[in-house]
Scaffold this active site. Structure first.
Site, PDB file in Angstrom:
ATOM      1  CB  SER A  49      -0.959   0.144   1.052  1.00 48.03           C
ATOM      2  OG  SER A  49      -0.174  -0.379   2.511  1.00 48.03           O
ATOM      3  CB  THR A 159      -1.414   5.817   4.443  1.00 48.09           C
ATOM      4  OG1 THR A 159      -2.424   5.964   3.376  1.00 48.09           O
ATOM      5  CG2 THR A 159      -0.498   6.942   4.332  1.00 48.09           C
ATOM      6  CB  THR A 177      -0.688   6.355   0.762  1.00 49.11           C
ATOM      7  OG1 THR A 177      -1.701   5.190   0.441  1.00 49.11           O
ATOM      8  CG2 THR A 177      -1.445   7.467  -0.154  1.00 49.11           C
ATOM      9  NE  ARG A 187      -9.518   7.539  -3.486  1.00 47.70           N
ATOM     10  CZ  ARG A 187      -8.722   7.150  -2.350  1.00 47.70           C
ATOM     11  NH1 ARG A 187      -7.325   7.056  -2.431  1.00 47.70           N
ATOM     12  NH2 ARG A 187      -9.160   7.315  -0.929  1.00 47.70           N
ATOM     13  CB  THR A 210      -3.967   5.400   7.894  1.00 42.55           C
ATOM     14  OG1 THR A 210      -4.092   4.592   7.009  1.00 42.55           O
ATOM     15  CG2 THR A 210      -4.340   4.803   9.362  1.00 42.55           C
ATOM     16  N   GLY A 211      -6.715   5.210   6.379  1.00 40.63           N
ATOM     17  CA  GLY A 211      -7.948   4.678   6.035  1.00 40.63           C
ATOM     18  C   GLY A 211      -8.827   5.326   4.898  1.00 40.63           C
TER      19      GLY A 211
HETATM   20  N1  ASP Z   1      -6.005   7.146   3.474  1.00 34.89           N
HETATM   21  C1  ASP Z   1      -5.427   6.575   2.132  1.00 34.89           C
HETATM   22  C2  ASP Z   1      -6.326   6.823   0.869  1.00 34.89           C
HETATM   23  O1  ASP Z   1      -7.446   7.052   0.975  1.00 34.89           O
HETATM   24  C3  ASP Z   1      -5.715   4.897   2.235  1.00 34.89           C
HETATM   25  C4  ASP Z   1      -5.067   4.205   3.469  1.00 34.89           C
HETATM   26  O2  ASP Z   1      -4.572   5.232   4.252  1.00 34.89           O
HETATM   27  O3  ASP Z   1      -5.665   3.281   3.905  1.00 34.89           O
HETATM   28  O4  ASP Z   1      -5.829   7.015  -0.136  1.00 34.89           O
END
Ligand code: ASP
Length: 303
Positions: A49, A159, A177, A187, A210-211
């Site tokens: 990731s 991330t 990320t 995106r 993150t997320g």
């Molecule tokens: N926040 C990141 C994104 O939406 C992904 C992640 O951190 O899991 O691109």
């Protein structure tokens, strides 16, 4: 002089924290140490990731996002939608160091990288292509546009966000990320957005996310947390506040709160994290020389 503090997202955050700590011991600034930590994860092909080995978007292209921020000066830099450049966090720092701008995207960011000695390389590995193909959302008609998975798929993102407080109390942060796997081309999530994925101010604290980026952007998470700390909240209270906001906005839209997690360091040097209920969130923390992996307790606000 206080003990340095480093916090980084997810189990691979341990590599980031160890590397950042070594960089601090070698005399680097908080921001340089955070960058070294983030770059170690970009270089790890096993992390699906971030950086090399990240999973591709809907078309299979690995497209990276990153940002950096220096708590002493509020200098910040960001890049998004960058293909074939591995060290996008360093590229984001170069945007801050060498240009009057904050944010470069796509081909412009790549051109700027090439002008500054970065080289182009494929960012997939045989293993990451195989995983991409295997987990790819199945489509009935392969000639049609691939169907997007729900952006909450548990294993399609993560991330690395690294926050550092050095012994002199200065703060630095980096976020890097490949974003959501199978995302639509073009995106961009929260990770390269100053105030969403990252915000750092020596006078207030450092915060990162993150997320599911869409939900993090919606609440301006990193700025929300930093401003809460500026007004006297602890790092833990600030992270819980961001989770609470995600819950509140999800309730307004009649949806489940997305999988998101937050980390912060307050001006007193306390590290903390929080996450929504369905997020199994582990993060790494270093204080002085002690490094440990912690499990965040999901925060369930009373609504
Ligand atoms: N926040 C990141 C994104 O939406 C992904 C992640 O951190 O899991 O691109």
């Amino acid at each position: 002089m206080a003990d340095p503090v480093v916090i980084a997202t997810w189990p691979f955050g341990r590599l980031a924290v160890e590397t950042a700590l070594r960089a601090l011991q070698a005399g680097n600034s908080a921001l340089e140490a955070a960058l070294a930590g983030a770059q170690a994860v970009e270089d790890d092909p096993a992390v699906r990731s971030v950086g090399l080995g990240g999973l591709g978007n809907a078309l299979g292209t690995v497209s990276l996002d990153a940002c950096i921020m220096d708590g002493r000066t509020l200098q910040c830099g960001a890049v998004a939608g960058v293909e074939n450049i591995r060290h996008v966090a360093a590229l984001a720092k170069l945007v801050a160091d060498k240009t009057p701008h904050v944010f470069l995207v796509g081909e412009g960011a790549k051109w700027f990288a090439l002008q500054n000695g970065f080289s182009l390389e494929p960012l997939f590995t045989p293993e990451s292509i195989a995983e991409w193909a295997q987990k790819r959302p199945k489509v009935k008609d392969p000639a049609a546009t691939p169907i997007m998975p729900a952006p909450t798929a548990a294993d399609s993102h993560d991330t690395v966000t690294v926050l550092v407080r050095d012994a002199a109390g200065h703060l630095g942060g980096v976020c890097t990320t490949s974003g959501l796997a199978y995302k639509l081309p073009g995106r961009v999530g929260d990770s390269p957005i100053i105030g969403a994925g990252l915000y750092v101010d020596d006078e207030a604290g450092a915060a990162g996310s993150t997320g599911v980026g869409e939900e993090i952007i919606r609440i301006g998470a990193a700025m929300l947390m930093t401003e809460a700390m500026r007004q006297g909240k602890s790092a833990q209270e600030a992270c819980d506040l961001a989770v609470q906001r995600v819950h509140a906005f999800a309730a307004r839209r009649g949806v489940h709160p997305a999988r998101v997690a937050f980390i912060a360091i307050d001006p007193k040097g306390n590290p903390a994290a929080s996450c929504t209920e369905r997020t199994e969130f582990q993060y790494a923390v270093a204080r002085g020389n002690a490094i440990e992996l912690r499990q965040a307790k999901p925060f369930a606000p009373k609504m």
